[in-house]
Design an enzyme around this catalytic site. Structure first.
Site, PDB file in Angstrom:
ATOM      1  N   GLU A   1       0.861  -1.186   0.000  1.00  0.00           N
ATOM      2  CA  GLU A   1       0.000   0.000   0.000  1.00  0.00           C
ATOM      3  C   GLU A   1       0.891   1.228   0.000  1.00  0.00           C
ATOM      4  O   GLU A   1       2.062   1.129   0.350  1.00  0.00           O
ATOM      5  CB  GLU A   1      -0.821   0.082   1.304  1.00  0.00           C
TER       6      GLU A   1
ATOM      7  N   GLU B   1      -5.207   6.891   8.173  1.00  0.00           N
ATOM      8  CA  GLU B   1      -4.397   8.101   8.102  1.00  0.00           C
ATOM      9  C   GLU B   1      -5.313   9.302   7.867  1.00  0.00           C
ATOM     10  O   GLU B   1      -6.176   9.264   6.991  1.00  0.00           O
ATOM     11  CB  GLU B   1      -3.401   7.968   6.941  1.00  0.00           C
TER      12      GLU B   1
ATOM     13  N   ARG C   1      -1.536   9.516  11.753  1.00  0.00           N
ATOM     14  CA  ARG C   1      -2.229   8.270  12.023  1.00  0.00           C
ATOM     15  C   ARG C   1      -3.408   8.568  12.945  1.00  0.00           C
ATOM     16  O   ARG C   1      -3.285   9.392  13.856  1.00  0.00           O
ATOM     17  CB  ARG C   1      -1.235   7.315  12.701  1.00  0.00           C
TER      18      ARG C   1
ATOM     19  N   ARG D   1      -2.321   9.042  17.468  1.00  0.00           N
ATOM     20  CA  ARG D   1      -1.414   7.918  17.610  1.00  0.00           C
ATOM     21  C   ARG D   1      -1.107   7.592  19.073  1.00  0.00           C
ATOM     22  O   ARG D   1      -0.853   6.451  19.423  1.00  0.00           O
ATOM     23  CB  ARG D   1      -0.117   8.253  16.869  1.00  0.00           C
TER      24      ARG D   1
ATOM     25  N   LYS E   1       7.757  -0.467   6.664  1.00  0.00           N
ATOM     26  CA  LYS E   1       7.653   0.775   5.886  1.00  0.00           C
ATOM     27  C   LYS E   1       8.902   0.891   5.040  1.00  0.00           C
ATOM     28  O   LYS E   1      10.019   0.650   5.509  1.00  0.00           O
ATOM     29  CB  LYS E   1       7.491   1.988   6.803  1.00  0.00           C
TER      30      LYS E   1
ATOM     31  N   LYS F   1       2.309   4.623   1.598  1.00  0.00           N
ATOM     32  CA  LYS F   1       2.442   5.182   2.951  1.00  0.00           C
ATOM     33  C   LYS F   1       2.033   6.642   2.849  1.00  0.00           C
ATOM     34  O   LYS F   1       2.772   7.465   2.323  1.00  0.00           O
ATOM     35  CB  LYS F   1       3.886   5.041   3.428  1.00  0.00           C
TER      36      LYS F   1
END
Lengths: 525, 331
Positions: free
Chosen positions: A226, A272, A233, A247, A394, A228
């Site tokens: 996906e 996000e 977040r 977060r 990531k 980023k």
């Protein structure tokens, strides 16, 4: 209170995680219930004082310590609480025996106005030891900086009772000051009656950084890809109340009213937050204008509407789906988003790929002002808080690298206090190479040895001092790495870099070879 | 100070006397205040210093310590081309001196590094009047109030008692701090053998020839296996060096004025901070200037700005000398 002071010192001076856990669990085991409650609320940062600010604490020294001497001292020590505690005039005859943390904190809580609190503090400081003054100020201003995260706290608490770290994690956000029933629950009793488990924040699952060595270790067909997204977040709890959490578990519902969704059944979404209008996602700078607002005006709601790109689902209509593998959760997520049919919520699409080289090119070509790179997720991974190994990765796009010139330097705080470690860098305004414009600030990216050399260079090349800031002779070139850049009207240069850090110090590079502002602007797409 | 004492690249230079004081590179003629390596450097042609300073330079630099030397006693007067020179105790370390210069009726004191506390291993600081006083500023911030030595030394003894399974590895400067600390430990009744890193032992042996009794000392290399409870002293640089890895289960201490500041303790990765300094703290610096009561004060190496700002407000005629080459962060 001296026990708590000593605890803070021990935590600060021992960087090993094991030792920190020992100190914390020893403290929690040896203290009274009341002291434990206060210590927990201070260490977990849930105690917040709103009456006095940094400015008021500084004000207390007025008339007691010469202002210039205070400034020189503060600049050198790099920590307000410590500077203050060392400068506060001592009168040994007045010092009385240390009171307990809880009795101090309850008297503190009784001060309901700023003036009362100031009088209370003045008396308190005159009767206690410098260490306790230090601790008091740390408690009041927050920012203990003793290297204790909530994770570490949970782990320490799992050592003193019969609850595992996972159990503590699960219920952590349901308890708050004065932690009624919490320590009893740790010891095996059941959850208190009034415990509300519906709107709870659930700690996020986080990713580990990807590195090329993993290519040999992990099986590519087990992973999905996906983008980023470059926002913040967030967690949407669909429930009777409807909540949005940051977060860190902070309730940010009031800043993002578009995303508050009420329902009788509880569902929890991970995703996000970005600003998106008419199919265009705006840069992170625009999103920053939405963060931290208690009330959001109609104009902002229409100019900068917030959008939630869903990554995952934790609860689906009261059903806990966290133990299901990622690909099954994804089906629940798709169904849920489809049914919800909310204009401000969409799903983060999966990107097709077959090979590592294809992934690499997806990552490098993902240049966009709202994408940082890609995420790789193991199809079989369950949803687990923290950074479990082999689950999510990531893979950030390689950063931009540009050479700039050091223009100003400031002493650091915390463990870098007294070293010139915060640098403002810039580049030439035009081809004539005679005027510099500041572009950004960098605080990291160098080793301790390099820090010492940089510090010496700053001292030897100072032009002028403006309080704690020194301007330096243009002479030192640094290669700055940054993740992204954008136009910005907040900065004199007209551009803002995202997460700039020093990549290399170019001791030998002549300053004439550094680029001009227009070259940097051309990088923005 | 008029034009006869000037700052040059190599350091502070007395023109009529044609000599430097504590030059940072080799010169023809140098007066040395004390034997710490940032003040006493090798390869000068001619040096003038106290007997102890010369002896320690000889131990450290061997053949390179200088070409020719001249010893001077505390209080002795020497005339160098019309400049009257006198060395008086500075209380910093063994043999340390303030250098008094008098030329055409004008008196200047170059105090070097100094402290005002009692130290068994050296003669106490002596107050002398002068027109211009040149002072160090290592701890010239009001946050520095060195505590009582005995309370600090007791922390080491208590820690050894309380953690008898751990080796106590304590960083001290090889010259001065090491021997002062040992004397303080002995005065508090600590009679155990103290283990020293080789660099410290060499200097400590010299102290013993000067009749300063340090008790039972052994080189670290004499013991293969440290069981715990031993006290080991080493230079600060060795604390986190490969050298220190031979000690398992260790508490690391550091004896320095910098240990007042938590973040310094953390930066140096110290578990047992001991605040003992061979420099004057803030109040002692100010009191010294008051007692000397000079017309002019020049401030050098350290936190000059704060001391200058304070002295200016008190009406002193003062300025920054800003001599380079002295180790700012070392105590």
């Amino acid at each position: 209170m001296i026990d708590f002071s000593n605890l803070l010192d021990n935590l600060l001076l021992n960087s090993s995680k094991k030792k920190k856990i020992d100190f914390l669990s020893d403290y929690f085991q040896s203290q009274t219930q009341q002291n434990k409650i206060w210590a927990l609320s201070i260490l977990s940062k849930s105690f917040v004082n709103k009456l006095v600010k940094v400015k008021d604490i500084k004000e207390l020294l007025k008339g007691k310590v010469d202002e210039d001497l205070f400034l020189y001292s503060y600049d050198y020590v790099g920590d307000l609480a410590e500077t203050f505690s060392l400068l506060w005039p001592k009168d040994n005859s007045k010092i009385i025996n240390s009171q307990s943390l809880s009795s101090f904190m309850s008297s503190l809580e009784k001060q309901t106005s700023k003036d009362d609190l100031i009088i209370f503090l003045t008396n308190h400081f005159s009767t206690c030891l410098p260490n306790e003054i230090y601790t008091t100020i740390k408690i009041l201003l927050g920012g203990l900086r003793v290297g204790v995260s909530n994770e570490l706290l949970k782990e320490s608490l799992s050592k003193i009772g019969s609850r595992s770290k996972e159990e503590i994690e699960e219920n952590w956000y349901g308890f708050s000051f004065p932690y009624n029933g919490f320590f009893e629950w740790l010891n095996g009793e059941s959850l208190p009656k009034q415990f509300n488990s519906k709107d709870l924040f659930h700690s996020f699952m986080l990713s580990n950084p990807f590195n090329e060595n993993l290519i040999k270790k992990i099986e590519i067909k087990n992973y999905t890809c996906e983008y980023k997204w470059d926002g913040i977040r967030g967690q949407i709890t669909v429930s009777k109340n409807g909540k949005i959490y940051s977060r860190n578990g902070e309730d940010i519902t009031s800043s993002f009213p578009e995303l508050k969704i009420k329902s009788d059944k509880v569902s929890v979404l991970d995703g996000e937050l970005v600003v998106k209008k008419e199919n265009t996602i705006f840069s992170f700078n625009e999103l920053q204008k939405r963060i931290g607002r208690k009330k959001v005006s109609k104009k902002i709601l229409s100019d900068l509407p917030v959008h939630f790109i869903c990554y995952d689902i934790l609860f689906f209509n009261n059903l806990d789906v966290r133990k299901l593998p990622f690909f099954e959760r994804r089906v629940f997520l798709q169904n849920y988003i489809k049914k919800l049919n909310h204009p401000n919520i969409s799903i983060s699409p999966l990107i097709n790929f077959v090979s590592w080289s294809e992934l690499r090119s997806i990552k490098e070509n993902s240049f966009n002002n709202h994408i940082e790179g890609i995420m790789l997720k193991n199809k079989n991974s369950i949803y687990k808080s923290g950074r479990p190994a082999l689950c999510w990765y990531k893979w950030k796009r390689d950063p931009f690298l540009e050479d700039f010139i050091i223009m100003y330097a400031q002493r650091g705080h915390g463990k870098r206090s007294s070293f010139y470690s915060d640098f403002t860098f810039g580049c030439w305004i035009e081809n004539k190479i005679n005027t510099l414009v500041p572009i950004g600030k960098a605080y990291s990216g160098f080793t301790n040895d390099e820090l010492k050399k940089l510090d010496k260079w700053v001292r030897d090349n100072t032009l002028e001092r403006f309080g704690p800031v020194r301007s330096v002779k243009p002479g030192l070139v640094v290669e700055i790495a940054f993740d992204n850049l954008n136009f910005s009207n907040r900065h004199k240069s007209g551009i803002a870099l995202r997460f700039p850090r020093i990549n290399r110090i170019r001791w030998d590079k002549p300053i004439e070879e550094v680029c001009i502002l227009d070259d940097i602007k051309k990088l923005i797409n | 100070m008029k034009n006869w004492l000037i700052k040059k690249k190599s350091g502070l230079f007395c023109e009529p006397g044609n000599f430097y004081i504590d030059p940072i590179r080799p010169v023809d003629s140098a007066l040395i205040t004390h034997a710490h390596t940032d003040h006493a450097r090798p390869n000068n042609k001619k040096i003038l210093a106290t007997k102890e300073t010369i002896n320690i330079m000889k131990i450290r630099y061997q053949d390179n310590y200088c070409k020719t030397k001249q010893q001077i006693k505390y209080g002795e007067k020497i005339n160098i081309n019309g400049v009257h020179v006198k060395f008086v105790p500075a209380g910093h370390i063994i043999g340390s001196a303030q250098i008094l210069l008098e030329y055409k009726g004008e008196k200047v004191i170059v105090s070097g590094d100094y402290k005002r506390r009692y130290d068994k291993t050296c003669q106490p600081f002596e107050i002398n009047k002068c027109d211009t006083f040149i002072t160090e500023a290592t701890f010239a911030l009001p946050v520095f109030n060195h505590p009582n030595d005995k309370i600090e030394v007791k922390k080491i003894i208590d820690s050894i008692k309380g953690n008898s399974d751990q080796v106590h590895l304590i960083g001290v400067y090889a010259l001065g701090k090491c021997q002062r600390l040992i004397c303080l430990l002995r005065d508090l009744g600590f009679d155990e053998t103290i283990y020293l890193h080789g660099a410290l032992l060499k200097i400590s042996n010299y102290y013993e020839t000067e009749e300063i009794d340090l008790g039972s000392l052994k080189n670290v290399t004499e013991i293969k296996d440290f069981k715990g409870g031993e006290l080991v002293l080493c230079p600060p640089s060795a604390l986190h060096d490969r050298w220190s890895q031979k000690f398992k289960n260790v508490i690391k201490g550091f004896v320095s004025g910098w240990m007042t500041i938590r973040q310094r303790i953390k930066q140096k990765n110290i578990n047992l901070p001991i605040v003992i300094s061979d420099h004057a703290d803030w109040n002692e610096l100010i009191d010294t200037v008051k007692e000397v009561s000079p017309e002019n004060v020049l401030v050098t190496h350290g936190r000059e700005e704060a001391l200058l700002s304070f002295l200016k407000k008190k009406g002193y005629n003062c300025g920054s000398l800003n001599l380079l080459g002295f180790e700012d962060e070392d105590d």
